[in-house]
Design an enzyme around this catalytic site. Structure first.
Site, PDB file in Angstrom:
ATOM      1  N   ARG A 184       0.717  -1.170   0.103  1.00 60.77           N
ATOM      2  CA  ARG A 184       0.134  -0.080  -0.039  1.00 60.77           C
ATOM      3  C   ARG A 184       0.993   1.029  -0.029  1.00 60.77           C
ATOM      4  NH1 ARG A 184      -3.493  -2.442  -1.677  1.00 60.77           N
ATOM      5  NH2 ARG A 184      -5.261  -2.907  -0.900  1.00 60.77           N
ATOM      6  N   HIS A 221      -1.156   0.710  -9.745  1.00 55.72           N
ATOM      7  CA  HIS A 221      -1.887  -0.423  -8.700  1.00 55.72           C
ATOM      8  C   HIS A 221      -2.225  -1.401  -9.657  1.00 55.72           C
ATOM      9  CE1 HIS A 221      -4.097  -0.592  -4.801  1.00 55.72           C
ATOM     10  NE2 HIS A 221      -4.060  -2.053  -5.275  1.00 55.72           N
TER      11      HIS A 221
HETATM   12  C1  OXD Z   1      -5.454  -4.874  -3.617  1.00 50.15           C
HETATM   13  C2  OXD Z   1      -5.723  -5.522  -4.966  1.00 50.15           C
HETATM   14  O1  OXD Z   1      -6.113  -5.137  -2.470  1.00 50.15           O
HETATM   15  O2  OXD Z   1      -5.331  -4.981  -6.150  1.00 50.15           O
HETATM   16  O3  OXD Z   1      -4.926  -3.932  -3.541  1.00 50.15           O
HETATM   17  O4  OXD Z   1      -5.995  -6.906  -5.000  1.00 50.15           O
END
Ligand code: OXD
Length: 323
Positions: free
Chosen positions: A238, A286
């Site tokens: 994160r 991401h």
């Molecule tokens: C998360 C995903 O939890 O992309 O970030 O799975």
């Protein structure tokens, strides 16, 4: 009662599933859910139908009002591997079990992302990229995998899978986690007292920790300084795990030589953010491992069936993680 109404009653008994996810992802998820859980009516937020019928919810970043009046909600599934997007929702019902997304395709995607970046940094491909743009023919020193320590912060399902692959590739692998782990070939460090020792060996640091108040900015000026000079950082956990300005300073000073960052404090990463244009930073949106609706729904369906048959759910979040 005709057979038609018999079916309806049965469906109502089983309840309905509520999906909340980014609009562009709805068609693929709805198709996968309808194919695998054909017997269970699907509601797609903001359509909740009769809220009393909702027994299961499959969610990504739910709005607080989603839980209003869901008196019969029995299980909450996370669309992603992380659950901070659920735990940070102020209206999340405390008594309803939360299930993490754990399934082999999601895990494999994360292993691919991390291994790709480890090899890129280990074999200095990021430096060869620069040399190529300058038409520079220069061989860089080559270190064997066995002489390189990869430190993994967070040894949950994803961290463990990454560690296992790295050991097969002969890297020296260490891991830092809340409780002692016994994984073949992985040296385990635990908690605050062993953090600095763990960091001082990690030539490539892989961040796969969950985000909570204990891990926020865990990589900051002080902890970055503990890493060996020239260390590389890979963050697929994160954004909030890293103090971003401290990392930029460490990159500018050369103490950290490169970083592969998939997650950020603010997402999407603002256009003006220095990470975008930093020569030693690789940004991905991401996307280290995207949950695959087809395989993820198998996991959800299996857990729903377990729940309906009175069996224990798989991969529920332990209460201490729900503080
Ligand atoms: C998360 C995903 O939890 O992309 O970030 O799975």
């Amino acid at each position: 009662m005709n057979s038609q109404s018999g079916i309806v009653e049965h469906m109502n008994e089983a309840g309905e599933l509520l999906l909340h996810i980014d609009p562009e992802r709805v068609p693929a998820w709805a198709a996968a859910l309808r194919a695998t859980l054909a017997e269970m009516p699907l509601r797609i937020w903001p359509d909740r139908g009769d809220p009393d019928q909702i027994r299961y919810a499959l969610l990504w970043k739910p709005p607080p009002e989603l839980f209003d009046g869901l008196h019969n909600l029995q299980v909450i599934f996370s669309v992603g591997a992380g659950i901070d997007h659920l735990l940070s929702c102020t209206t999340l019902p405390a008594h309803v079990p939360v299930v993490r997304m754990v399934e082999p395709v999601l895990t494999a995607g994360m292993v691919e992302y991390v291994i790709y970046n480890v090899i890129r940094f280990h074999r200095r491909m990021h430096e060869y990229d620069v040399q190529q743009r300058q038409a520079q023919w220069q061989v860089l020193p080559q270190v064997t995998a066995g002489d390189l320590t990869i430190g993994i912060m967070g040894l949950g399902v994803l961290g463990e899978a990454v560690a296992s692959m790295l050991t097969k590739m002969n890297y020296r692998v260490t891991g830092w986690s809340r409780s002692r782990k016994s994984l073949p070939g992985v040296r385990s460090y635990v908690g605050e007292p062993e953090l600095l020792k763990f960091l001082s060996d990690a030539q490539i640091l892989v961040m796969l920790l969950p985000m909570d108040e204990t891990t926020q900015h865990i990589l900051n000026k002080g902890t970055l300084a503990q890493l060996p000079s020239g260390a590389c950082v890979i963050n697929a956990g994160r954004g909030g795990l890293i103090h971003e300005n401290d990392l930029l300073n460490a990159l500018d000073k050369g103490h950290i030589s490169c970083a592969a960052l998939d997650v950020f404090e603010t997402e999407p990463l603002p256009e003006a953010h220095l990470f975008w244009r930093h020569p030693n930073v690789t940004v991905t949106p991401h996307a280290a491992s995207l949950t695959n609706p087809v395989t993820a729904v198998q996991f959800v369906a299996e857990n729903i069936r377990r729940h309906q048959n009175g069996k224990r759910l798989k991969h529920t979040v332990v209460p201490t993680d729900r503080r």
